[in-house]
Design a protein around this motif. Structure first.
Motif, PDB file in Angstrom:
ATOM      1  N   THR A   8       0.850  -1.200   0.000  1.00  0.00           N
ATOM      2  CA  THR A   8       0.000   0.000   0.000  1.00  0.00           C
ATOM      3  C   THR A   8       0.886   1.250   0.000  1.00  0.00           C
ATOM      4  OG1 THR A   8      -1.723  -1.153   1.212  1.00  0.00           O
ATOM      5  CG2 THR A   8      -1.803   1.244   1.277  1.00  0.00           C
ATOM      6  N   ARG A  31      -0.453  -2.501  -4.717  1.00  0.00           N
ATOM      7  CA  ARG A  31      -1.716  -3.250  -4.580  1.00  0.00           C
ATOM      8  C   ARG A  31      -2.862  -2.322  -4.199  1.00  0.00           C
ATOM      9  NH1 ARG A  31      -2.658  -8.313  -4.537  1.00  0.00           N
ATOM     10  NH2 ARG A  31      -4.231  -8.271  -2.896  1.00  0.00           N
ATOM     11  N   ALA A  32      -2.509  -1.217  -3.518  1.00  0.00           N
ATOM     12  CA  ALA A  32      -3.548  -0.250  -3.115  1.00  0.00           C
ATOM     13  C   ALA A  32      -2.917   1.119  -2.970  1.00  0.00           C
ATOM     14  CB  ALA A  32      -4.173  -0.669  -1.779  1.00  0.00           C
ATOM     15  N   GLN A  33      -3.742   2.158  -3.104  1.00  0.00           N
ATOM     16  CA  GLN A  33      -3.290   3.530  -2.859  1.00  0.00           C
ATOM     17  C   GLN A  33      -4.254   4.174  -1.854  1.00  0.00           C
ATOM     18  OE1 GLN A  33      -1.470   5.368  -6.822  1.00  0.00           O
ATOM     19  NE2 GLN A  33      -3.643   4.943  -7.082  1.00  0.00           N
ATOM     20  N   THR A  34      -3.675   4.899  -0.889  1.00  0.00           N
ATOM     21  CA  THR A  34      -4.550   5.582   0.071  1.00  0.00           C
ATOM     22  C   THR A  34      -4.861   7.012  -0.376  1.00  0.00           C
ATOM     23  OG1 THR A  34      -2.566   6.234   1.293  1.00  0.00           O
ATOM     24  CG2 THR A  34      -3.721   4.252   2.055  1.00  0.00           C
ATOM     25  N   GLU A  48      -7.554  -2.227  -2.396  1.00  0.00           N
ATOM     26  CA  GLU A  48      -6.604  -3.350  -2.405  1.00  0.00           C
ATOM     27  C   GLU A  48      -6.911  -4.410  -3.461  1.00  0.00           C
ATOM     28  OE1 GLU A  48      -4.591  -4.352   0.751  1.00  0.00           O
ATOM     29  OE2 GLU A  48      -3.751  -5.927  -0.519  1.00  0.00           O
TER      30      GLU A  48
END
Ligand code: BTN
Length: 225
Positions: A8, A31-34, A48
């Protein structure tokens, strides 16, 4: 060419900015970005494992990048890559959005980093629900492995940069032909009919008996949105 795969991150564009001086060419995937970012202050929803969130660090100076419509080139590269994985019917909403079945499935954010350029690309692959306010967001609905898709997109970007064969295809994939749109000019909202593109892929809009060439900014299709 190096592929760096993270878990992340806030934004792959930010992660790429931290390392762009280290590699001649590289792609950062997460896999993910905040805090996935888009143009005009938009955010890009990046949960995710259900999308491709990548930033391709190009071996090209920001000055050279200004000489080609890089964002449209990336949009064509994404369309070609999705089609290679069997996705049919992708179109482009000027300037940087890829649409499928009336929904935005991909956004592109090109930024500079020192003497390089970063092409940030987000594709919603299997995301099923989106936060309120993102009514126009949708998914490709196909579990394409993100790294495979990233490699294909990178290859397509490199090829299009060499061949410069993307402008006609960009225009033919446009979903704006014949549409009435709303755009902002010096803070004033205007309506006009899309009447084509110029050689730099600026959007030509006929309004008040004149033709405007838009080079950036947010537009809304008023007859379908
Ligand atoms: C837009 O909708 O205006 C562009 C969205 C671009 C999203 C991608 S996801 C990977 C890269 N990292 C970001 O923070 N933004 C781009």
């Amino acid at each position: 060419m190096k592929y760096l795969i993270y878990g992340t991150v806030t934004s792959t564009n930010d992660a790429a900015k931290e390392i762009c001086g280290k590699y001649r060419r590289a792609a950062v995937l997460a896999r993910a970005q905040t805090n996935g970012r888009g143009r005009c202050g938009r955010s890009f929803y990046s949960p995710e494992g259900s999308g491709l969130y990548m930033s391709y660090i190009l071996d090209m100076s920001p000055e050279d990048a200004l000489k080609i419509p890089l964002t449209p080139l990336c949009a064509v590269a994404v369309c070609r890559a999705l089609e290679a994985f069997g996705v049919r019917g992708v179109g482009i909403k000027w300037v940087n959005d890829v649409y499928l079945r009336g929904k935005k499935v991909c956004g592109i954010l090109v930024e500079s980093c020192g003497d390089k350029v970063i092409c940030g690309i987000g594709v919603n692959l299997t995301t099923e629900s989106f936060p309120e306010g993102l009514g126009n967001a949708g998914s490709v609905s196909l579990a394409i492995p993100p790294k495979k898709l990233a490699k294909r997109i990178v290859r397509n970007i490199d090829r299009a940069l060499k061949r410069r064969d993307f402008k006609e295809e960009y225009i033919s994939r446009s979903i704006l032909s014949g549409r009435t749109i709303e755009f902002s000019e010096n803070g004033v909202m205007k309506k006009g009919a899309v009447c084509g593109f110029d050689g730099d892929l600026r959007l030509l809009v006929c309004t008040d008996g004149e033709t405007r060439a838009l080079s950036s900014g947010e537009i809304h299709i008023t007859d379908i949105e």
